[in-house]
Write a protein that holds these residues in place. Sequence first.
Motif, PDB file in Angstrom:
ATOM      1  N   THR A   1       7.860 125.865 126.478  1.00 58.09           N
ATOM      2  CA  THR A   1       6.554 126.545 125.701  1.00 58.09           C
ATOM      3  C   THR A   1       5.022 125.447 125.421  1.00 58.09           C
ATOM      4  O   THR A   1       4.504 126.135 125.705  1.00 58.09           O
ATOM      5  CB  THR A   1       6.967 125.942 123.839  1.00 58.09           C
ATOM      6  OG1 THR A   1       8.625 126.395 124.080  1.00 58.09           O
ATOM      7  CG2 THR A   1       6.339 126.022 122.360  1.00 58.09           C
TER       8      THR A   1
ATOM      9  N   ASP B   1      11.595 133.639 121.766  1.00 55.21           N
ATOM     10  CA  ASP B   1      12.549 133.043 121.711  1.00 55.21           C
ATOM     11  C   ASP B   1      12.629 132.076 119.724  1.00 55.21           C
ATOM     12  O   ASP B   1      11.962 132.479 119.161  1.00 55.21           O
ATOM     13  CB  ASP B   1      11.825 131.434 122.631  1.00 55.21           C
ATOM     14  CG  ASP B   1      12.656 129.912 121.922  1.00 55.21           C
ATOM     15  OD1 ASP B   1      13.241 130.518 121.351  1.00 55.21           O
ATOM     16  OD2 ASP B   1      12.604 129.233 121.977  1.00 55.21           O
TER      17      ASP B   1
ATOM     18  N   HIS C   1       9.126 128.220 118.421  1.00 50.77           N
ATOM     19  CA  HIS C   1       7.925 126.683 118.829  1.00 50.77           C
ATOM     20  C   HIS C   1       6.533 127.309 118.940  1.00 50.77           C
ATOM     21  O   HIS C   1       5.804 126.642 118.553  1.00 50.77           O
ATOM     22  CB  HIS C   1       8.517 125.846 119.940  1.00 50.77           C
ATOM     23  CG  HIS C   1      10.004 125.410 119.081  1.00 50.77           C
ATOM     24  ND1 HIS C   1      11.045 125.014 120.188  1.00 50.77           N
ATOM     25  CD2 HIS C   1      10.908 125.409 117.765  1.00 50.77           C
ATOM     26  CE1 HIS C   1      11.870 124.015 119.172  1.00 50.77           C
ATOM     27  NE2 HIS C   1      11.787 124.476 118.260  1.00 50.77           N
TER      28      HIS C   1
ATOM     29  N   ASP D   1       6.693 133.603 126.762  1.00 53.29           N
ATOM     30  CA  ASP D   1       7.493 131.828 126.503  1.00 53.29           C
ATOM     31  C   ASP D   1       9.441 131.872 126.190  1.00 53.29           C
ATOM     32  O   ASP D   1       9.150 133.443 125.449  1.00 53.29           O
ATOM     33  CB  ASP D   1       7.345 131.435 125.633  1.00 53.29           C
ATOM     34  CG  ASP D   1       7.985 130.226 124.966  1.00 53.29           C
ATOM     35  OD1 ASP D   1       8.709 129.127 126.955  1.00 53.29           O
ATOM     36  OD2 ASP D   1       7.726 129.643 124.097  1.00 53.29           O
TER      37      ASP D   1
HETATM   38 MG   LIG Z   1      10.395 126.594 124.164  1.00 56.30          MG
END
Ligand SMILES: [Mg+2]
Length: 253
Positions: free
Chosen positions: A15, A38, A42, A124
């Motif tokens: 990330t 994800d 995050h 990501d």
């Molecule tokens: Mg991550």
Amino acid sequence: MRMAVFNQKGGVGKTTTVLNLAAALARDSAPALLVDLDPQAHLSAVHGKALGEAHNSVFALYQDNRPLDDLAVAWDGVGRLIPAHAELIKVDSIFGKGPAILNRLSIGLQALEAAGGEDTVLIDCCPFLGVLSLNAIFAADRMLIPVSSDYLSLRGALQIEHTLKALEPVLKRRIERRYLLTRFDRRRKMSFDIQERMRRQFGAELCETVISENVAIAEAPAMSLDIFSHHPTSRGAQDYMALMGELRAARFI
Ligand SMILES: [Mg+2]
Ligand SMILES: Nc1ncnc2c1ncn2[C@@H]1O[C@H](COP(=O)(O)OP(=O)(O)O)[C@@H](O)[C@H]1O
């Protein structure tokens, strides 16, 4: 160019790398589209205002086939972000593993690119190889694999290499890839030892640039900032700028 930032291990800097590589690209007049794939979201959390309803996240691509362009939110100094949502955890169980689902992101990005979207897409990934990560791998034409500078991560990198080699016949193409050492601590002999072993194992597929262990990198997300906005003269900022330069020079990004 679509690049998946992947590693089955968590906490290796996926990330962090998506965010700061995008910020470096934006400073080099090449803003990217970021896709947060994800369920932990995050990256979307760092944005500060991107976390919201599932139907405004990338989950809607799977649930309702919503165009990605409708889901993208602006990110000052970084580019645009397609946010994640916790509901993404259900993608594996709800929608199955058929080709239509495995190619959903790829087709979504094709439409966005055809409509004049960004040339560079950074994805990501989550730290497991399920439908979401396969979506990223199927959609991407290259992969960046951050590996933190410790022995378990080195083992993890060898496992990933194994996984990618097994996927290549399915994809009928080679997965262009670069390994990136992160959390590199120059005070530790271990970091140099890992670097040496990685170089032996992966040769030119290991980035020359390493990302140092740097407190400014860890602090920036708490302020919803990338490293260049938070601390432009930090070691972390220098490293991510160098990484962007190396990848651009190699036409990898
Ligand atoms: Mg991550
Ligand atoms: N180079 C670095 N120096 C210091 N802290 C880092 C560095 N890279 C990542 N971190 C911190 O480590 C944690 C995990 O990083 P993250 O990018 O979220 O990993 P992943 O996405 O692979 O799970 C975060 O708290 C992040 O701020």
